[in-house]
Enzyme design. Structure first.
Site, PDB file in Angstrom:
ATOM      1  N   HIS A  57       0.869  -1.183   0.000  1.00 41.26           N
ATOM      2  CA  HIS A  57       0.000   0.000   0.000  1.00 41.26           C
ATOM      3  C   HIS A  57       0.905   1.231   0.000  1.00 41.26           C
ATOM      4  CE1 HIS A  57      -3.649  -2.338   1.118  1.00 41.26           C
ATOM      5  NE2 HIS A  57      -2.763  -3.121   1.726  1.00 41.26           N
TER       6      HIS A  57
ATOM      7  N   HIS B   9      -9.032 -10.381  -0.931  1.00 38.66           N
ATOM      8  CA  HIS B   9      -8.956 -10.176   0.523  1.00 38.66           C
ATOM      9  C   HIS B   9     -10.170 -10.898   1.108  1.00 38.66           C
ATOM     10  CE1 HIS B   9      -8.622  -7.381   4.153  1.00 38.66           C
ATOM     11  NE2 HIS B   9      -9.852  -7.842   4.262  1.00 38.66           N
TER      12      HIS B   9
ATOM     13  N   ASP C 198       2.355  -6.969   2.581  1.00 44.59           N
ATOM     14  CA  ASP C 198       1.157  -6.189   2.943  1.00 44.59           C
ATOM     15  C   ASP C 198       1.604  -4.879   3.611  1.00 44.59           C
ATOM     16  OD1 ASP C 198      -1.416  -5.349   3.267  1.00 44.59           O
ATOM     17  OD2 ASP C 198      -2.023  -6.934   4.651  1.00 44.59           O
TER      18      ASP C 198
HETATM   19  O1  DOR Z   1      -3.741  -4.627   7.942  1.00 45.70           O
HETATM   20  C1  DOR Z   1      -4.198  -4.256   6.883  1.00 45.70           C
HETATM   21  N1  DOR Z   1      -3.983  -3.002   6.437  1.00 45.70           N
HETATM   22  N2  DOR Z   1      -4.902  -5.109   6.145  1.00 45.70           N
HETATM   23  C2  DOR Z   1      -5.554  -4.720   5.036  1.00 45.70           C
HETATM   24  O2  DOR Z   1      -6.188  -5.546   4.432  1.00 45.70           O
HETATM   25  C3  DOR Z   1      -5.521  -3.305   4.601  1.00 45.70           C
HETATM   26  C4  DOR Z   1      -4.307  -2.643   5.107  1.00 45.70           C
HETATM   27  C5  DOR Z   1      -4.342  -1.147   4.976  1.00 45.70           C
HETATM   28  O3  DOR Z   1      -4.677  -0.640   3.897  1.00 45.70           O
HETATM   29  O4  DOR Z   1      -3.975  -0.455   5.932  1.00 45.70           O
END
Ligand code: DOR
Length: 425
Positions: A63, A179, A305
């Site tokens: 992300h 997901h 992640d």
């Molecule tokens: O821990 C997480 N953070 N899991 C997710 O699926 C999304 C992610 C986020 O975008 O912060």
């Protein structure tokens, strides 16, 4: 562009694990072998003794928060973190603000990403606005350059919608990255449901949430014949479900992250939100199942992640958003857990962190052979270091590995024939 000669390095890729010299010229590997002559004094010579050279890693689940949440990360800080972790290619999840459901936004982002030195890919959303109501236009997203489709961060709410999404994705020739979570089961839970959540008196996230939606999506993939990749597997149940769907002939795959094979929910007793992510840290039995899944090939990829959040956002244990950064620790964590324990060879790690993710995304899988891109990393396999959140290149420092000691350090990252990162003490 500099010509670079790396001498006496242990070259590791899907074809070899051998000591040699590697010559990089004009952004490509120009030679690999024994005693390559440095005819030209303008060469930069790097002493590779004691180091391993591997193709740059590809992390298919990050992300970068760009656009819209750039106080947490942006394409430049995310790429700097990637390069410091030996990651030279990434797939960015689409839960940006606004979400990546429209071609113009995808094009604009990918254009900016070209300047980073990282091979940045973007996933488009499965549903418009990540709302789980209407499917996005996959053909238009593909034309704009997306590499996969996902609503990551949120589940697709019904089996019917997921089946339609898989059918449309198959037509567009794009993999679906799912997901798997049932929000009705989660019901406001913040950590794994079990002894620890009970002891703390906080609402738990029942494993059935992950296991049931994983099973649902795998069945939909088997029915439609579409390509499905299950995100961040954290339980024995979902690992077993993927194993069964593969045996049944599904075009399916899955990934896990280092925290799921190294850590358990006991850490939540610290009541520190840096240990909170979704799915959550589970139990020793799950750690065992994830480890077995990696060893028997059920789990195809190790991802991070990488989910940056600021210290202010993480300050309140109960209210903080889920997510942990990981790009700068993934290789070290994996080497420590699997290579230094003798469970995996280095070639297996290249397969889990480069070959498989690129193959699943239909991208070229690199080796260290002549003519291949000069995208590689130099790793000191035996260097021991302790994770200091303040030394991370990411804009956010919410690492679950703070204070942990790993063995294995990325010393240099080269992409397009240029040195983009050098470790400095
Ligand atoms: O821990 C997480 N953070 N899991 C997710 O699926 C999304 C992610 C986020 O975008 O912060």
């Amino acid at each position: 562009m500099e010509t670079i000669l790396i001498r006496n390095v242990r070259a590791v890729d899907s074809l070899r694990d051998a000591e040699c010299d590697i010559l990089l010229k004009d952004g490509r590997i120009a030679a690999i072998g024994q005693n390559i002559a440095a005819e030209d004094t303008a060469f930069r010579v790097i002493d590779g003794s004691g180091l391993a050279a591997m193709p740059g890693l590809f992390d298919m689940h990050v992300h970068f928060r760009d656009p819209g949440q750039t106080h947490k990360e942006d394409v430049n800080t995310g790429s700097a973190a990637a390069l410091a972790g030996g990651v030279t290619g990434v797939l960015c999840m689409p839960n940006t603000t606004p979400p990546m459901d429209n071609p113009e936004q995808v094009r604009e982002f990918l254009e900016r990403a070209k300047k980073t030195g990282v091979d940045v890919h973007q996933a488009g959303t499965l549903t418009v606005g990540l709302k789980g109501e209407r499917l996005a236009d996959y053909e238009a997203l593909k034309a704009a350059g997306v590499t996969a489709l996902s609503d990551d961060g949120r589940p697709v709410p019904t089996a019917e919608l997921m089946e339609q999404a898989l059918a449309n994705a198959k037509k567009a020739g794009l993999p679906v990255v799912s997901h798997c979570e049932d929000l009705a089961i989660i019901d406001g839970g913040i950590i794994n449901k079990g002894a620890v959540s009970e002891q703390l008196g906080v609402r738990g996230m029942d494993r059935l949430s992950e296991d049931s939606v994983t099973e649902r999506d795998l069945q939909a993939a088997l029915k439609t014949g579409a390509q499905l990749h299950i995100c961040h597997v954290s339980t024995r149940g979902s690992t077993d479900a993927v194993r069964r769907a593969k045996a049944a002939g599904g075009n399916v795959s899955c990934e896990t992250a280092p925290h799921y094979f190294l850590l358990t929910d006991e850490l939540l007793l610290k009541q520190d939100a840096d240990y909170r992510m979704n799915p959550p840290l589970r139990t020793p039995d799950d750690v065992q199942a994830i480890t077995e899944g990696i060893l028997d090939g059920t789990i195809d990829c190790i991802i991070t992640d990488h989910a940056p959040h600021t210290a202010e956002e993480k300050a309140d244990f109960r209210k903080a958003p889920n997510g942990v950064v990981g790009l700068e620790t993934s290789l070290a964590a994996t080497l420590t857990a699997f290579y230094h324990t003798g469970k995996l060879q280095l070639q297996d790690i290249v397969r889990l962190m480069h070959d498989n993710p690129k193959r699943l995304l239909h991208l070229p899988v690199n080796t260290l052979s002549v003519g291949e891109p000069a995208d590689l990393i130099l790793v000191d396999l035996n260097r021991t270091w302790t994770v200091d959140p303040d030394k991370l290149h990411s804009r956010s420092h919410n690492t679950v590995f703070k204070g942990m000691t790993f063995t294995g350090k990325v010393m240099m990252t080269i992409t397009g024939g240029e040195i983009r990162y050098t470790y400095e003490e």
